[in-house]
Design an enzyme around this catalytic site. Structure first.
Site, PDB file in Angstrom:
ATOM      1  N   HIS A 106      21.064  12.982  -3.512  1.00  0.00           N
ATOM      2  CA  HIS A 106      21.709  13.731  -2.434  1.00  0.00           C
ATOM      3  C   HIS A 106      20.779  13.948  -1.248  1.00  0.00           C
ATOM      4  O   HIS A 106      21.225  14.036  -0.116  1.00  0.00           O
ATOM      5  CB  HIS A 106      22.201  15.074  -2.959  1.00  0.00           C
ATOM      6  N   ASP A 117      21.001  13.778  -8.058  1.00  0.00           N
ATOM      7  CA  ASP A 117      21.061  14.887  -7.099  1.00  0.00           C
ATOM      8  C   ASP A 117      19.854  14.732  -6.189  1.00  0.00           C
ATOM      9  O   ASP A 117      19.428  13.602  -5.930  1.00  0.00           O
ATOM     10  CB  ASP A 117      21.088  16.230  -7.839  1.00  0.00           C
TER      11      ASP A 117
END
Length: 477
Positions: free
Chosen positions: A327, A293
């Site tokens: 991300h 992430d």
């Protein structure tokens, strides 16, 4: 005078973090660090760095072997670590030493004046049995306070704590244990998690006492790996961390935090690398992130619960880090209800085949709060799959909510070089709020496939090229 250990490989002139204040003192609002243009735009960051003082510890060692640690016995090793920490704290502080070798353990709880030191070649391998992280503790799950499984390494209302050394911390999370709590393949787990998340959100919306927000067994809400909670003078320096159940380094309501020279390798769901939440005076330096992430995600609580606690994340410096996979390189939000301000990023390298964005601001009309005064400069972006700069006021729950942010803006990007992306700038304001005061200076965005995407945004560009062509002047969309 007691001799003390010299922490970390860098000289003291480069060290930082304010030796100041319990979280109660954080309630007093600091004035905003003034935005400065030109060559002095890093001056506010230097002022923050001048306050940063990592903790130092008495020159005492507590080797876990002397407390009965057994590399073949997890229960004995866990007890030995607990006993060594207690003895160290009782003696007035020092180092609890994890010697070279593989040491299986359950959860660890740090106490004030204790440095957990992993020698070169040492590995702490953490159990994947959730029962080893009980009893439940006060924590935050996705920005909401609750009682849940203890993080793998936890501290509560402690001061002067550290995790140091070049050893390894292995969480062992994979799709057979912690990560499968987010999977939809097991309906018992999936339905239990969804019900727990809704129950927690409903309780927070009604300001239910935190002590009544009982999660734990049957709720399937994963703990973070490392979480100092309401602590001051925190240092994490040197280890390699792998296989986290969820967020990896997650200080909450802390002041004076240094995270330095850490290598994070955890590609699981929501495996953010370092998430300071409602923290003040934080340095993240020289770290290497490969995450599932955001590499760094700065947060301050979610929705009503974040506004209830009302503690911003502020005065945060990120420098000389490598972001390889995730991300976002540096993300702010989406849990930003307590506010985020005064974030300074410099001298980092980001990107590759699997990083989605370099700088990302994300919030929505349910969060409230604000995100402002952000500087992102002297960064090399190898390539990202989406925008180099992405700002979205439509993240998650999206538009139409009752608590839009008070402000999202005051962002400066200077001397950024990007080798490839879908967009240079992807900025999405909301019908009720523009993204304001975004300034892009002396940046070059190459191999951009779709140019810019600007909706309800105020952007000024000076000395900027996109695919080799100048893009200058004040623009509104």
């Amino acid at each position: 005078m007691i001799d003390e250990w010299n922490q970390g490989p860098r000289d003291m002139a480069r060290r930082s973090v304010l030796a100041g204040g319990l979280v109660a003192a954080m309630a007093a609002t600091l004035p905003l660090v003034a935005a400065v243009t030109g060559e002095d735009d890093w001056a506010p960051a230097r002022a923050i760095l001048a306050r940063i003082r990592p903790p130092r510890f008495p020159r005492r060692d507590f080797d876990i072997r002397r407390h009965g640690a057994d590399p073949a016995n997890q229960a004995k090793t866990s007890a030995a670590i607990r006993d060594a920490i207690a003895a160290c704290a009782k003696a007035g502080g020092g180092r609890v030493v994890i010697p070279a070798g593989l040491w299986p353990t359950g959860g660890i709880r740090l106490l004030s004046r204790v440095e957990l030191h992993l020698e070169d070649g040492a590995t702490l391998r953490f159990s994947t049995d959730p029962a080893n992280y009980l009893p439940m503790v006060l924590t935050r799950f996705e920005g909401v306070e609750c009682m849940n499984y203890a993080p793998l390494i936890y501290a509560h209302e402690a001061h002067d704590i550290a995790i140091t050394g070049k050893g390894r911390l292995e969480g062992q999370a994979d799709w057979t244990n912690w990560w499968n709590w987010i999977s939809r393949k097991d309906e018992v787990i999936s339905s239990g998690r969804r019900a727990a998340q809704k129950r927690l959100a409903d309780m927070a919306a009604k300001d239910a006492p935190v002590a009544d927000r009982i999660m734990g067994p049957g709720a399937y809400l994963r703990p973070s790996f490392i979480q100092p909670y309401n602590c001051r003078n925190v240092l994490i320096d040197g280890p390699t961390i792998t296989g986290s159940p969820m967020w990896v380094i997650h200080p909450v309501l802390c002041s004076n935090v240094t995270v330095r020279d850490v290598v994070i390798q955890s590609l699981g769901p929501n495996s953010d690398g370092c998430d300071p939440e409602s923290c003040r005076d934080v340095l993240i330096e020289g770290c290497d992130f490969t995450t599932g992430d955001d590499c760094i995600a700065i947060k301050s609580g979610r929705n009503r619960d974040g506004r209830r606690v009302a503690m911003p994340s502020e005065n945060i410096v990120v420098q000389q880090c490598r972001m390889r996979d995730g991300h976002g390189g540096v993300s702010l939000g989406s849990e930003a209800s307590g506010g985020i301000r005064n974030v300074f990023v410099r001298d980092c390298r980001m990107g590759g085949s699997d990083l989605l964005r370099a700088l990302r601001l994300k919030t929505n009309s349910y969060r409230g709060g604000y995100i402002e005064n952000i500087l992102f400069r002297d960064v090399v972006v190898d390539s990202v799959k989406e925008g180099v700069l992405e700002i979205s006021l439509l993240y998650g729950e999206g538009p139409g909510g009752p608590n839009p942010p008070r402000r999202v803006g005051g962002v400066t990007m200077r001397n950024v070089r990007s080798s490839g992306s879908l967009y240079a700038l992807d900025i999405q304001g909301d019908a009720s709020l523009k993204v304001d005061d975004v300034t892009i200076i002396d940046c070059a965005f190459d191999n951009v496939r779709k140019g810019n995407q600007l909706v309800r945004a105020e952007v000024e560009a000076r000395g900027v090229t996109i695919n080799g062509r100048a893009w200058n002047g004040l623009g509104q969309a």
